[in-house]
Enzyme design. Structure first.
Site, PDB file in Angstrom:
ATOM      1  N   ARG A 519       0.818  -1.204   0.000  1.00 54.22           N
ATOM      2  CA  ARG A 519       0.000   0.000   0.000  1.00 54.22           C
ATOM      3  C   ARG A 519       0.847   1.247   0.000  1.00 54.22           C
ATOM      4  NH1 ARG A 519      -3.363   0.339   4.991  1.00 54.22           N
ATOM      5  NH2 ARG A 519      -1.290  -0.101   5.830  1.00 54.22           N
ATOM      6  N   SER A 580       8.453  -4.942   6.271  1.00 51.28           N
ATOM      7  CA  SER A 580       8.272  -5.961   7.313  1.00 51.28           C
ATOM      8  C   SER A 580       9.065  -7.232   7.027  1.00 51.28           C
ATOM      9  CB  SER A 580       6.793  -6.276   7.460  1.00 51.28           C
ATOM     10  OG  SER A 580       6.091  -5.082   7.622  1.00 51.28           O
ATOM     11  N   ASP A 634       6.866  -3.565  10.619  1.00 48.32           N
ATOM     12  CA  ASP A 634       5.434  -3.393  10.912  1.00 48.32           C
ATOM     13  C   ASP A 634       5.137  -3.492  12.407  1.00 48.32           C
ATOM     14  OD1 ASP A 634       6.079  -6.046  10.838  1.00 48.32           O
ATOM     15  OD2 ASP A 634       4.274  -6.692   9.771  1.00 48.32           O
TER      16      ASP A 634
END
Ligand code: ADP
Ligand code: MG
Length: 891
Positions: A519, A580, A634
């Site tokens: 994203r 992440s 993350d």
């Protein structure tokens, strides 16, 4: 007058509806823990949780305690769907005094019957399983454990009430030195009937007895049988509905005749429903109607009717003959004349009408009760329509065809949503008892095998404490400068030294790579809150596993597309990059990729600074307005996003595709970073815990099978026990093993289940949902082309529970190590801390978070841990890291 009497004995349909709903209420009362004690309809659990599946096989001994005799049976089941069991039986008459003597004498007598019967059939079998049919109210706690609540039907043996009758029988049998006979199951006669009527593929799930007395049983949803704790699936409930109405519920339909019958009975006020339905009482009701009509001179004009004043002069069998269309009138005359009455033609006709009215009323009331059971089943199974077989036994049903017709028709009117097929019981209860015994044995054997298979996945508290200690040990190794290289938990410094304080302001770009979705976001942090706009972009597998250049080019293209759409092309916003994957971080904006995980494998990236790779790609794409301020994991993003609202949030946890955690460590403890002051967030990379072999004894054969088929064999071992990418796979391998052992799906091969990843982790969530009707579990399995029986569904549910519980508990053990270390770091007796959590598994699974929190509380009792679910941790969090970094440096 006759018409009036007949009218009083006729219950209109609306009234039957009322009876049905009262019965439903009474059933609920009996099922509920809170009201069970004072319930009339006691709804006794039988611990029979399965109807036969037709595979039952072997020789079984059955002993049935009847009104005036003991019946013993030798039943051979052939495993052919119980279509042709071979039955040898013998009846032993019982002296009247035994029924009222000592309990010991009764059970000794039964054991002697068994002894003699076995001598007759001279079986050489090693062990003989025995099923005991005991038609009295018992408080049952297992298939072979049942305390007698109270005697009835003329029995009153001493020292039996309140005792376990299975034990009493076993002791008496042992006294006969029949040590090879095991009492395996005890059951009520209704249950025996239900089982007898279960044939082949079509189970029978309801049974009625309408004989001397009346009773019923049915397969209830076990979760509703509150008196039997800890059972899932279904359980047969013995309703004991004969007592229905003992609280006065039935007073609107009771006639003066019924009141007289009750008053003259040995137990006035008790078994009011049975006294309207059971054949023991029908003759008596009729007798009282006749007395009343004769007194009013509507019958037997001129006869002396004193004979009608003695009890039990009208036998059930006579009544059943009188109401028959053929020869009924003649029978009426015969019966009345035998009593010394001189009936006219009209008297005979009227007596016949009265008899019919009383028996029809019994049938209609029975139908109201049956309708209540059927509606209850239909509703509790969340069905629109219930199709069910009902086994019926007892002389009223057997010997009077009209009884069955009324029962069928009225039930249809009262429970139109249910289609019941009435099946007459063929061999009473004996054969059914053998089947129950067989089912009991089959289930016990299966249970042992299932437990054996699942045992390695069930971690004890001691196991978890050991995992916690190991995690703590690995954390220390990871933090140590010299030991870091050999630690399975990498404990990576993140260069994040502060959590948000709420004064952060500004607009930021954020990237989120490494979750299920890639994203791009714009995050606006303002006085009045945080606003986010984002867009999801797909990263095709070819790019995930292609070259590094292509991957980062693709990322820049997505950023440009997003900036164009959001009209941000002209601005240069600080960018936080949630990346992440395990990185060796050298600064807030410098992160060397150590290894790919979660299905990524782009070439030429490991060992490189991912921020640099991003900047290079920007240059290749001539995208000049990019200012990467921070690269974060993350977990860190999650901690930061929750920390914006709660300053105590100093831990981040992810349980999604993968699992990982971060927390605020004292900088002085971080051997891999210079400096002694303050704290630094440590990205634990705990997914790799155990990669050095320290968890090997926790891994099961199923975990190894899962590991072998991953792209990172032997790596991320802790993660592979916990996270969404793997739980479904673990379950799939267990299911395959259960099929292989013939414990599931009848051992039929399941080709679709051979496919990797076909059993998704989200299925665990739906299958474990509370109160989910098992039909829905079957539905979920059906989507996988798995034809699951009811028992199969329960077993699959148990497997899912076992796997997800282990995951939650292991996660708790890891977190316990973290919070305890933080508490010790700070020299506190008690630590209060919050954990920001993200990840679909944690958020969507119905029990994961609760199990995790409960176990954590147990493992770290001195820490009060609050769990906060992060909203968009990786997006918002990355922006907040950038914001915290920019705090004070820029307006
Ligand atoms: P990521 O960790 O990649 O950021 P998520 O947190 O959304 O992404 O987790 C995705 C994982 O969650 C999937 O791998 C899937 O196994 C699991 N998952 C998806 N839906 C559910 C669900 N309803 N219950 C439990 N797990 C789920
Ligand atoms: Mg995520």
């Amino acid at each position: 007058q006759v018409q009036q009497a007949l009218l009083a004995l006729t219950i209109p349909l609306e009234m039957l509806q009322v009876v049905k709903s009262c019965m439903l209420q009474a059933m609920h009362k009996g099922l509920s823990c809170q009201t069970h004690a004072e319930a009339n309809v006691r709804m006794l659990p039988t611990y029979i949780c399965s109807t036969p599946d037709g595979t039952e096989k072997g020789d079984f001994l059955v002993v049935e305690l009847c009104q005036s005799h003991i019946r013993t049976l030798w039943v051979t089941l052939l495993g052919d769907g119980n279509h042709s069991p071979q039955v040898t039986h013998k009846i032993f008459d019982m002296q009247q005094d035994i029924m009222q003597g000592s309990g010991e004498a009764l059970f000794d007598f039964i054991a002697q019957c068994v002894h003699q019967f076995l001598a007759d059939i001279s079986s050489s079998q090693q062990r003989i399983p025995l099923g005991f049919v005991f038609p009295f109210s018992c408080r049952q706690t297992q298939l072979d454990k049942a305390e007698l609540i109270s005697w009835s039907k003329g029995f009153s043996c001493t020292d039996v009430e309140g005792k376990d009758v299975v034990q009493l029988l076993q002791a008496a049998i042992n006294k006969q030195e029949l040590y090879h006979v095991d009492v395996v199951a005890l059951m009520n006669d209704t249950v025996g009937t239900m089982m007898t009527c279960s044939m082949g593929e079509t189970p029978c799930e309801v049974a009625l007895i309408v004989g001397t007395g009346t009773n019923s049983c049915f397969m209830a949803e076990a979760r509703l049988v509150e008196m039997a704790e800890g059972t899932s699936g279904r359980m047969c409930v013995n309703t004991e509905w004969g007592y229905f109405g003992d609280d006065g519920t039935l007073c609107d339909i009771l006639t003066p005749y019924d009141q007289s019958v009750d008053q003259e009975s040995p137990n006035p006020g008790e078994k009011r429903f049975e006294k309207l339905v059971g054949s023991l009482y029908l003759g008596e009701i009729i007798r009282h109607v006749l007395i009343a009509l004769a007194t009013e001179k509507a019958l037997f004009h001129g006869s002396n009717i004193t004979v009608l004043r003695s009890k039990d002069v009208l036998k059930t069998q006579q009544v059943l003959k009188i109401i028959n269309a053929e020869g009924g009138m003649a029978e009426a005359r015969r019966t009345l004349e035998a009593l010394g009455l001189q009936p006219s033609e009209r008297d005979c006709c009227r007596v016949q009408q009265v008899c019919r009215a009383v028996v029809s009323r019994a049938a209609a009331l029975c139908a109201a009760g049956l309708a209540a059971i059927l509606s209850h089943m239909c509703q509790s199974r969340k069905l629109e329509r219930l199709v069910v077989n009902v086994g019926v036994d007892g002389e009223l049903y057997r010997d009077y065809a009209r009884f069955g017709e009324i029962l069928q028709n009225v039930t249809g009117l009262l429970a139109p949503e249910c289609l019941a097929t009435l099946l007459p019981a063929v061999d009473g209860t004996g054969q059914g008892a053998a089947i129950v015994t067989a089912v009991g044995l089959r289930l016990a054997a299966q249970r042992r095998e299932v437990d054996c298979l699942l045992a390695p996945l069930r971690l004890s508290h001691a196991d978890l404490e050991r995992v916690q200690a190991l995690m703590r040990q690995e954390m220390e190794l990871g933090l140590g400068c010299e030991t870091n290289a050999n630690a399975s938990v990498r404990m990576l410094p993140t260069y994040v030294q502060n959590t948000p304080d709420g004064t952060e302001r500004g607009d930021f770009l954020a990237l989120d790579l490494g979750g299920t979705n890639f994203r791009v976001l714009v995050v606006r942090v303002a006085q009045d809150g945080i606003r986010i706009a984002s867009k999801v972009y797909v990263i095709p597998t070819t790019i995930m596993q292609g070259t590094g250049e292509a991957l980062f080019d693709h990322i820049i293209e997505c950023i440009m597309d997003f900036q164009l759409k959001e009209d941000l092309m002209e601005q240069t916003l600080p960018l936080g990059f949630t990346f992440s994957f395990p990185c060796q971080q050298l600064g807030l904006d410098k992160a060397i990729l150590l290894t790919w995980t979660k299905g990524f494998s782009a070439s030429d990236c490991v060992g490189k600074d991912v921020v640099q790779l991003l900047r290079e790609a920007a240059q290749r794409k001539q995208h000049l307005g990019l200012k990467v301020v921070a690269v974060v994991n993350d977990t860190v993003g999650t901690m930061m996003s929750c920390g914006y609202d709660d300053p105590k949030c100093e831990i981040g946890l992810i349980v999604g595709t993968g699992t990982n955690a971060c927390y605020m460590e004292e900088t002085r403890n971080v051997g891999t970073v210079e400096g002694e002051q303050g704290r630094m967030c440590i990205n634990m990379e705990w997914g790799a815990f155990g990669d050095n072999g320290c968890l090997d004894d926790i891994f099961t054969s199923f975990d190894r099978l899962v590991d072998e088929k991953t792209i990172n064999v032997g790596k991320q071992r802790f993660e592979k026990l916990i996270s969404g990418m793997y739980l479904g796979e673990i379950v799939r391998h267990i299911l395959l093993a259960l099929v292989e052992k013939q414990l599931l799906f009848c051992g039929k091969p399941c080709p679709k289940l051979q496919t990797k990843d076909i059993f998704q982790t989200k299925f665990l969530s739906s299958i474990e949902m509370d109160g989910l009707a098992l039909q829905q579990v079957q539905g979920t399995l059906q989507d996988l082309e798995l034809e699951a029986s009811f028992e199969d569904s329960i077993l699959v549910q148990e497997v899912c529970q076992t796997v997800s519980t282990r995951a939650a508990h292991l996660c708790a053990a890891g977190l316990a190590a973290v919070v305890e270390k933080m508490r010790e770091n700070r020299g506190l007796d008690q630590l209060a801390v919050s954990v920001g959590v993200d990840g679909t598994l944690y958020k969507m699974h119905p029990h994961f978070s609760k199990r995790l929190q409960q176990m954590l509380h147990h493992l770290a009792p001195n820490c009060t841990v609050t769990f906060l679910e992060s909203e968009d941790g990786s997006g918002k969090g990355a922006a907040l890291v950038a914001a915290v970094a920019c705090r004070g440096s820029e307006p």
